[in-house]
Write a protein that holds these residues in place. Structure first.
Motif, PDB file in Angstrom:
ATOM      1  N   THR A   1       0.845  -1.195   0.000  1.00  0.00           N
ATOM      2  CA  THR A   1       0.000   0.000   0.000  1.00  0.00           C
ATOM      3  C   THR A   1       0.877   1.240   0.000  1.00  0.00           C
ATOM      4  O   THR A   1       1.755   1.386   0.847  1.00  0.00           O
ATOM      5  CB  THR A   1      -0.924   0.030   1.236  1.00  0.00           C
ATOM      6  OG1 THR A   1      -1.731  -1.152   1.224  1.00  0.00           O
ATOM      7  CG2 THR A   1      -1.813   1.258   1.229  1.00  0.00           C
ATOM      8  N   GLY A   2       0.630   2.098  -0.979  1.00  0.00           N
ATOM      9  CA  GLY A   2       1.380   3.343  -1.076  1.00  0.00           C
ATOM     10  C   GLY A   2       0.461   4.527  -0.892  1.00  0.00           C
ATOM     11  O   GLY A   2      -0.757   4.413  -1.032  1.00  0.00           O
TER      12      GLY A   2
ATOM     13  N   ARG B   1      -3.648   9.843  -0.421  1.00  0.00           N
ATOM     14  CA  ARG B   1      -4.565   8.792  -0.007  1.00  0.00           C
ATOM     15  C   ARG B   1      -3.914   7.440  -0.286  1.00  0.00           C
ATOM     16  O   ARG B   1      -3.086   7.308  -1.190  1.00  0.00           O
ATOM     17  CB  ARG B   1      -5.918   8.890  -0.705  1.00  0.00           C
ATOM     18  CG  ARG B   1      -5.951   8.465  -2.148  1.00  0.00           C
ATOM     19  CD  ARG B   1      -5.534   9.488  -3.138  1.00  0.00           C
ATOM     20  NE  ARG B   1      -6.478  10.568  -3.222  1.00  0.00           N
ATOM     21  CZ  ARG B   1      -6.157  11.768  -3.653  1.00  0.00           C
ATOM     22  NH1 ARG B   1      -4.962  12.044  -4.068  1.00  0.00           N
ATOM     23  NH2 ARG B   1      -7.038  12.731  -3.692  1.00  0.00           N
ATOM     24  N   PRO B   2      -4.287   6.419   0.506  1.00  0.00           N
ATOM     25  CA  PRO B   2      -3.680   5.097   0.309  1.00  0.00           C
ATOM     26  C   PRO B   2      -4.211   4.422  -0.950  1.00  0.00           C
ATOM     27  O   PRO B   2      -5.391   4.530  -1.279  1.00  0.00           O
ATOM     28  CB  PRO B   2      -4.085   4.327   1.568  1.00  0.00           C
ATOM     29  CG  PRO B   2      -5.294   5.032   2.088  1.00  0.00           C
ATOM     30  CD  PRO B   2      -5.202   6.463   1.635  1.00  0.00           C
ATOM     31  N   MET B   3      -3.305   3.727  -1.636  1.00  0.00           N
ATOM     32  CA  MET B   3      -3.652   2.978  -2.839  1.00  0.00           C
ATOM     33  C   MET B   3      -2.973   1.608  -2.743  1.00  0.00           C
ATOM     34  O   MET B   3      -1.813   1.516  -2.348  1.00  0.00           O
ATOM     35  CB  MET B   3      -3.162   3.710  -4.096  1.00  0.00           C
ATOM     36  CG  MET B   3      -3.708   5.122  -4.266  1.00  0.00           C
ATOM     37  SD  MET B   3      -5.495   5.217  -4.516  1.00  0.00           S
ATOM     38  CE  MET B   3      -5.658   4.519  -6.140  1.00  0.00           C
TER      39      MET B   3
ATOM     40  N   LEU C   1       2.764   1.679 -12.691  1.00  0.00           N
ATOM     41  CA  LEU C   1       1.985   1.050 -11.628  1.00  0.00           C
ATOM     42  C   LEU C   1       0.504   1.271 -11.918  1.00  0.00           C
ATOM     43  O   LEU C   1       0.112   2.316 -12.437  1.00  0.00           O
ATOM     44  CB  LEU C   1       2.350   1.646 -10.264  1.00  0.00           C
ATOM     45  CG  LEU C   1       3.759   1.319  -9.779  1.00  0.00           C
ATOM     46  CD1 LEU C   1       4.101   2.133  -8.541  1.00  0.00           C
ATOM     47  CD2 LEU C   1       3.904  -0.166  -9.493  1.00  0.00           C
ATOM     48  N   TRP C   2      -0.308   0.270 -11.570  1.00  0.00           N
ATOM     49  CA  TRP C   2      -1.742   0.317 -11.820  1.00  0.00           C
ATOM     50  C   TRP C   2      -2.499   0.214 -10.504  1.00  0.00           C
ATOM     51  O   TRP C   2      -2.156  -0.594  -9.643  1.00  0.00           O
ATOM     52  CB  TRP C   2      -2.161  -0.838 -12.730  1.00  0.00           C
ATOM     53  CG  TRP C   2      -1.545  -0.746 -14.090  1.00  0.00           C
ATOM     54  CD1 TRP C   2      -0.425  -1.384 -14.529  1.00  0.00           C
ATOM     55  CD2 TRP C   2      -1.996   0.052 -15.174  1.00  0.00           C
ATOM     56  NE1 TRP C   2      -0.160  -1.031 -15.822  1.00  0.00           N
ATOM     57  CE2 TRP C   2      -1.111  -0.153 -16.250  1.00  0.00           C
ATOM     58  CE3 TRP C   2      -3.072   0.924 -15.343  1.00  0.00           C
ATOM     59  CZ2 TRP C   2      -1.274   0.488 -17.468  1.00  0.00           C
ATOM     60  CZ3 TRP C   2      -3.230   1.553 -16.570  1.00  0.00           C
ATOM     61  CH2 TRP C   2      -2.335   1.325 -17.617  1.00  0.00           C
ATOM     62  N   PHE C   3      -3.545   1.025 -10.377  1.00  0.00           N
ATOM     63  CA  PHE C   3      -4.414   0.996  -9.207  1.00  0.00           C
ATOM     64  C   PHE C   3      -5.858   1.133  -9.677  1.00  0.00           C
ATOM     65  O   PHE C   3      -6.141   1.864 -10.627  1.00  0.00           O
ATOM     66  CB  PHE C   3      -4.111   2.174  -8.266  1.00  0.00           C
ATOM     67  CG  PHE C   3      -2.709   2.196  -7.743  1.00  0.00           C
ATOM     68  CD1 PHE C   3      -2.364   1.443  -6.637  1.00  0.00           C
ATOM     69  CD2 PHE C   3      -1.743   2.975  -8.354  1.00  0.00           C
ATOM     70  CE1 PHE C   3      -1.068   1.468  -6.143  1.00  0.00           C
ATOM     71  CE2 PHE C   3      -0.448   3.013  -7.860  1.00  0.00           C
ATOM     72  CZ  PHE C   3      -0.110   2.250  -6.753  1.00  0.00           C
ATOM     73  N   TYR C   4      -6.758   0.456  -8.990  1.00  0.00           N
ATOM     74  CA  TYR C   4      -8.183   0.671  -9.265  1.00  0.00           C
ATOM     75  C   TYR C   4      -8.610   1.994  -8.666  1.00  0.00           C
ATOM     76  O   TYR C   4      -8.069   2.439  -7.660  1.00  0.00           O
ATOM     77  CB  TYR C   4      -9.024  -0.460  -8.661  1.00  0.00           C
ATOM     78  CG  TYR C   4      -9.014  -1.680  -9.531  1.00  0.00           C
ATOM     79  CD1 TYR C   4      -9.916  -1.819 -10.573  1.00  0.00           C
ATOM     80  CD2 TYR C   4      -8.082  -2.677  -9.320  1.00  0.00           C
ATOM     81  CE1 TYR C   4      -9.889  -2.930 -11.396  1.00  0.00           C
ATOM     82  CE2 TYR C   4      -8.047  -3.793 -10.127  1.00  0.00           C
ATOM     83  CZ  TYR C   4      -8.950  -3.914 -11.166  1.00  0.00           C
ATOM     84  OH  TYR C   4      -8.914  -5.006 -11.975  1.00  0.00           O
ATOM     85  N   THR C   5      -9.605   2.595  -9.313  1.00  0.00           N
ATOM     86  CA  THR C   5     -10.145   3.851  -8.797  1.00  0.00           C
ATOM     87  C   THR C   5     -11.599   4.000  -9.202  1.00  0.00           C
ATOM     88  O   THR C   5     -12.067   3.375 -10.163  1.00  0.00           O
ATOM     89  CB  THR C   5      -9.344   5.066  -9.327  1.00  0.00           C
ATOM     90  OG1 THR C   5      -9.729   6.223  -8.601  1.00  0.00           O
ATOM     91  CG2 THR C   5      -9.568   5.293 -10.820  1.00  0.00           C
TER      92      THR C   5
ATOM     93  N   LEU D   1     -13.898   6.315 -10.993  1.00  0.00           N
ATOM     94  CA  LEU D   1     -13.684   7.356 -12.005  1.00  0.00           C
ATOM     95  C   LEU D   1     -14.348   8.683 -11.655  1.00  0.00           C
ATOM     96  O   LEU D   1     -14.050   9.702 -12.271  1.00  0.00           O
ATOM     97  CB  LEU D   1     -14.151   6.864 -13.373  1.00  0.00           C
ATOM     98  CG  LEU D   1     -13.318   5.718 -13.956  1.00  0.00           C
ATOM     99  CD1 LEU D   1     -13.969   5.173 -15.222  1.00  0.00           C
ATOM    100  CD2 LEU D   1     -11.894   6.161 -14.227  1.00  0.00           C
ATOM    101  N   GLU D   2     -15.226   8.677 -10.653  1.00  0.00           N
ATOM    102  CA  GLU D   2     -15.874   9.909 -10.219  1.00  0.00           C
ATOM    103  C   GLU D   2     -15.205  10.481  -8.968  1.00  0.00           C
ATOM    104  O   GLU D   2     -15.727  11.436  -8.378  1.00  0.00           O
ATOM    105  CB  GLU D   2     -17.357   9.650  -9.969  1.00  0.00           C
ATOM    106  CG  GLU D   2     -18.088   9.247 -11.246  1.00  0.00           C
ATOM    107  CD  GLU D   2     -19.532   8.847 -10.996  1.00  0.00           C
ATOM    108  OE1 GLU D   2     -20.013   8.930  -9.846  1.00  0.00           O
ATOM    109  OE2 GLU D   2     -20.193   8.445 -11.969  1.00  0.00           O
ATOM    110  N   SER D   3     -14.081   9.935  -8.565  1.00  0.00           N
ATOM    111  CA  SER D   3     -13.410  10.394  -7.342  1.00  0.00           C
ATOM    112  C   SER D   3     -12.653  11.702  -7.573  1.00  0.00           C
ATOM    113  O   SER D   3     -12.339  12.073  -8.707  1.00  0.00           O
ATOM    114  CB  SER D   3     -12.443   9.322  -6.839  1.00  0.00           C
ATOM    115  OG  SER D   3     -11.358   9.187  -7.748  1.00  0.00           O
ATOM    116  N   GLU D   4     -12.356  12.361  -6.454  1.00  0.00           N
ATOM    117  CA  GLU D   4     -11.625  13.624  -6.528  1.00  0.00           C
ATOM    118  C   GLU D   4     -10.230  13.436  -7.102  1.00  0.00           C
ATOM    119  O   GLU D   4      -9.734  14.306  -7.811  1.00  0.00           O
ATOM    120  CB  GLU D   4     -11.548  14.274  -5.145  1.00  0.00           C
ATOM    121  CG  GLU D   4     -12.883  14.835  -4.695  1.00  0.00           C
ATOM    122  CD  GLU D   4     -12.770  15.586  -3.393  1.00  0.00           C
ATOM    123  OE1 GLU D   4     -11.903  16.472  -3.295  1.00  0.00           O
ATOM    124  OE2 GLU D   4     -13.556  15.274  -2.484  1.00  0.00           O
ATOM    125  N   LYS D   5      -9.580  12.313  -6.813  1.00  0.00           N
ATOM    126  CA  LYS D   5      -8.218  12.121  -7.328  1.00  0.00           C
ATOM    127  C   LYS D   5      -8.203  12.098  -8.850  1.00  0.00           C
ATOM    128  O   LYS D   5      -7.264  12.582  -9.470  1.00  0.00           O
ATOM    129  CB  LYS D   5      -7.553  10.881  -6.727  1.00  0.00           C
ATOM    130  CG  LYS D   5      -8.130   9.568  -7.134  1.00  0.00           C
ATOM    131  CD  LYS D   5      -7.408   8.431  -6.410  1.00  0.00           C
ATOM    132  CE  LYS D   5      -8.237   7.216  -6.272  1.00  0.00           C
ATOM    133  NZ  LYS D   5      -9.429   7.325  -5.471  1.00  0.00           N
TER     134      LYS D   5
END
Length: 165
Positions: free
Chosen positions: A19-20, A33-35, A46-50, A52-56
Motif C-alpha cells: 500500500t502506497g 490517499r492510500p492505494m 503502476l496500476w491501481f483501481y479507482t 472514475l468519479e473520485s476527486e483524485k
C-alpha cells in the motif's frame, strides 16, 4: 529512466509493502490517499483501481504530476516515486487485475459505470533500505555523532530522469 534490474529492485521493495500513499495536487494544496498495488510485476508503470468519479481523478485531469510513497518502518524500507498519472476505463486492464479485494469497493462488479484504473508512469524516485534493526541504527547514529561522521544506515539510491547520487 531506470534499468530493468533497478525496476526489479524497486518492485521487490514495494510489493512487500503493498500500500502506497498517492499524492496529487488539489488547487494549491497537496492531497494524499492510500492505494493498493494490484499487479504482479513492475515495468515502470503502476496500476491501481479507482472510482472514475473520485476527486483524485479530477485532480489528475488538472495536474498529472504525482508522488507515490511506500514505507515499512519495521524493515526500515522507504520508497518515494514521482511521475505522472491518468485515469482509464480500459476493460482489458480491469479484467486483468480484478480480484476479491477490489470487488468489495465496486459492488456492481467490473461492469460498474465508475470502475477504472489509474496508470502511474514513474519518472524518478529514490529508496532507502536498511537491513539493520532500529537498535543497530540507533547505535550507528550515536557513534556518528561522537565521531562527527555521517552514519551508514543502509542503502540509499536515486534513479530516473533526475539523475543519480
Amino acid at each position: 529512466m531506470s534499468s530493468p534490474e533497478h525496476k526489479q529492485k524497486i518492485w521487490q521493495l514495494i510489493k512487500k509493502i503493498n500500500t502506497g500513499m498517492l499524492t496529487t495536487h488539489h488547487g494549491g494544496e497537496l492531497r494524499a490517499r492510500p492505494m493498493v498495488l494490484v499487479q504482479d510485476e513492475y515495468d515502470g508503470t503502476l496500476w491501481f483501481y479507482t472510482d472514475l468519479e473520485s476527486e483524485k481523478v479530477l485532480e489528475l485531469e488538472q495536474d498529472h504530476d504525482i508522488c507515490l510513497s511506500f514505507a515499512d518502518p519495521d524493515s526500515q524500507t522507504y520508497v518515494s516515486l514521482t511521475g505522472t498519472g491518468r485515469a482509464t476505463r480500459d476493460k482489458k486492464l480491469i479484467d486483468k487485475y480484478w480480484n476479491s479485494f477490489v470487488a468489495a469497493w465496486f459492488p456492481q462488479g467490473k461492469e460498474s459505470p465508475n470502475v477504472g484504473m489509474l496508470e502511474i508512469k514513474i519518472k524518478r524516485g529514490e529508496h532507502w533500505d536498511s537491513s539493520s534493526s532500529k537498535m543497530v541504527n540507533s547505535i550507528k547514529t550515536m557513534k556518528a555523532r561522537l565521531t562527527g561522521e555521517q552514519p551508514e544506515l543502509g542503502e540509499h539510491e536515486k534513479f530516473g530522469t533526475a539523475g543519480k547520487n
